[in-house]
Motif scaffolding. Sequence first.
Motif, PDB file in Angstrom:
ATOM      1  N   SER A 100      25.796 -74.727 -44.443  1.00  0.00           N
ATOM      2  CA  SER A 100      27.112 -75.169 -43.632  1.00  0.00           C
ATOM      3  C   SER A 100      28.054 -73.862 -44.170  1.00  0.00           C
ATOM      4  N   ALA A 101      27.814 -73.354 -45.359  1.00  0.00           N
ATOM      5  CA  ALA A 101      28.692 -72.140 -45.671  1.00  0.00           C
ATOM      6  C   ALA A 101      28.331 -71.122 -44.503  1.00  0.00           C
ATOM      7  N   GLY A 102      27.338 -70.801 -44.342  1.00  0.00           N
ATOM      8  CA  GLY A 102      26.777 -69.585 -43.577  1.00  0.00           C
ATOM      9  C   GLY A 102      27.208 -69.857 -42.234  1.00  0.00           C
ATOM     10  N   LEU A 103      27.176 -71.147 -41.812  1.00  0.00           N
ATOM     11  CA  LEU A 103      27.777 -71.582 -40.340  1.00  0.00           C
ATOM     12  C   LEU A 103      28.997 -70.974 -40.111  1.00  0.00           C
ATOM     13  N   LEU A 104      29.979 -70.828 -40.850  1.00  0.00           N
ATOM     14  CA  LEU A 104      31.347 -70.396 -40.922  1.00  0.00           C
ATOM     15  C   LEU A 104      31.580 -69.091 -40.412  1.00  0.00           C
ATOM     16  N   LEU A 105      30.237 -68.365 -40.337  1.00  0.00           N
ATOM     17  CA  LEU A 105      30.494 -66.983 -39.712  1.00  0.00           C
ATOM     18  C   LEU A 105      30.608 -66.997 -38.232  1.00  0.00           C
ATOM     19  N   VAL A 106      29.891 -68.084 -37.533  1.00  0.00           N
ATOM     20  CA  VAL A 106      29.967 -68.331 -36.315  1.00  0.00           C
ATOM     21  C   VAL A 106      31.311 -68.278 -35.682  1.00  0.00           C
ATOM     22  N   PRO A 107      32.121 -69.107 -36.075  1.00  0.00           N
ATOM     23  CA  PRO A 107      33.623 -69.218 -35.563  1.00  0.00           C
ATOM     24  C   PRO A 107      34.417 -68.271 -35.911  1.00  0.00           C
ATOM     25  N   THR A 108      34.121 -67.518 -37.167  1.00  0.00           N
ATOM     26  CA  THR A 108      34.917 -66.414 -37.422  1.00  0.00           C
ATOM     27  C   THR A 108      34.598 -65.136 -36.654  1.00  0.00           C
ATOM     28  N   VAL A 109      33.512 -65.062 -36.495  1.00  0.00           N
ATOM     29  CA  VAL A 109      33.215 -63.623 -35.717  1.00  0.00           C
ATOM     30  C   VAL A 109      33.738 -63.883 -34.254  1.00  0.00           C
ATOM     31  N   ALA A 110      33.437 -65.074 -33.758  1.00  0.00           N
ATOM     32  CA  ALA A 110      33.825 -65.483 -32.228  1.00  0.00           C
ATOM     33  C   ALA A 110      35.409 -65.444 -32.151  1.00  0.00           C
TER      34      ALA A 110
END
Length: 465
Positions: A114-124
Motif C-alpha cells: 500500500s505504501a508503494g502504490l502511493l507512487l501512482v497518484p503522486t507521479v500522475a
Amino acid sequence: MTAPRARLSPDPAPPSGGGRWIRHWDPEDEAFWNATGEKVARRNLLFSVLSEHIGFSVWTMWSVLVLFMGPEYGLTPADKFLLTSVVTLVGAVVRVPYTFAVAVFGGRNWTVVSAGLLLVPTVAAFAVMEPGTSFPTFLLVGLLAGIGGGNFASSMTNINAFFPLRKKGWALGLNAGGGNIGVPVIQLAALAVIGAGGGPRVLLGLYVPLIVAAAVLAARYMDNLAPVRNDTGAARDAVREAHTWVMSFLYVGTFGSFIGYSFAFGQVLQSQFGRTPLQAAYVTFLGPLLGSLVRPVGGRLADRYGGARITLGTFLAMGAATAVLVAASLRESPALFTAAFVVLFVLTGVGNGSTYKMIPGIFQAEALARGLHGEEAAAHGRRLSGAAMGLIGAVGALGGVGINLAFRQSFLSHGSGTGAFVAFLACYAVCSAVTWAVYLRRPAARPAAAGVAAEGEPRLGHAEV
C-alpha cells in the motif's frame, strides 16, 4: 449460542511469499505482553504510523494543490470543491478492501504494497499539474489520489490486533493521530514551497523519496500476525451488528468533519474571505495539525473516563464551535472565523480518538452480555472490532464527501459557506442525541449485561467503553 472463538493458535503460518510471520500472539496475556509483546507491538506501531502518515499526505494533497490553481487553470470554486469531493469519496470506498487485505496478505506485507502504490497518484499528479489540463483529467488523477485514504483502514485493523484492550485507546489514537498529521505536514510543505516561489511539481517531487522510504522501512521492521486470518464470517457478523452502523454514524461526525474540513478550509478562506494562496496556506495547516496531535489525547481520555462520555461532550462542544462559525460568517469576521475553525478541528481530533476507543470495548461488552468470559470474550471482541473498523472508517470518511458537497452547494446558492455550517450544526445535534440515547441513557444494551460475569469478572457497561 456462543460465538465461535477466534483462532489464536499458531497453526501453520499461511504462505507469505517471503516476509516475517509471528505464529503466536496473545496480547491479553500479561506475561506474554511484558516479556515480548509490547516491544514488538510498539515497533510495528511506529512504522505503521509512518506509512499511514504518507498515505494521508497523498490523499489530501489536492487540498493544497487547488491553492496553486489560479485563474489560468480555468476552475471555479465549485469545480474545486467537486474535485476534492471525488478524492474524498475514493478514499472512503477503498477503506473496505484495505481492511480485509491485512488478513489476506499480512499486515507487514500489505503495508509495503500500500505504501508503494502511493507512487501512482503522486507521479500522475506531477505529470498533469499545469494550466491547460482539462477538468476531467484532474478528476481522474484525483480518483487515483484517493487510494491514500485506504492506508488508514489497513493500518488501524493491523494495529488493533497487536495491542490488548486496556491499551487500545492509546495505541489506536497514536496510530491514527500520527497518520492524520500527514494532512498538516503536506500543507506546511506547500506553504514552504509557495513562500520560496516554487510550483506544485516541487511539492510532489518531495514526496517520491518519502514514499519509497516508508515502503522499505515497513519491509525491514514490521511483522505479519499469523493468527489474523481472513474471516469473512467476522465481516458478515459485523455488518449485522447495529453498533457497527451507530458507530459509523458517529464517526461521520468526528472523522468526516476532520477530513472534510481539511480539504475545504483553505478553499473557504480563499472563496469567502478573498485570501491569497499564501495567506490561506499560513493558517490552513494549523487546524489539522492540532486536530491530529490531540487524537491520542482523546483516546487517553476515553481510556480513563469512558469513550461515550468523551464523545458526547465533544459533539456538544463541536455544535457550539459551529454556532460561532455561523455568526462569524454572517458578520464577515475572518479572525473569529479562523479561530473558531481551529477550535472545531481540535474537537474533531478528540472525538476521533474517543470514538475509535469505543469500538473494541463495545464488542467486548456485547460478548460479555452473551455469556462469554475471559479470553473467549476478548477473542470475540477482537474478531468483530477488527472487521467493523474498516466499515466504520469507510462510512465515516464519506462525511468528508458530504462536507465538500455541502460547501459546493452553499457557495453556488449563497456565495458563502454559511448554509453549510447551519447543516453541520444540525448534524452535531443529532450525533449528540444518538450518543446519549444508545450509550449513556442506560448502562448497557441488554439487561443481561448488568451485574457480574462468570468467574467473578465485572461486565463492561457501554458508558465505560
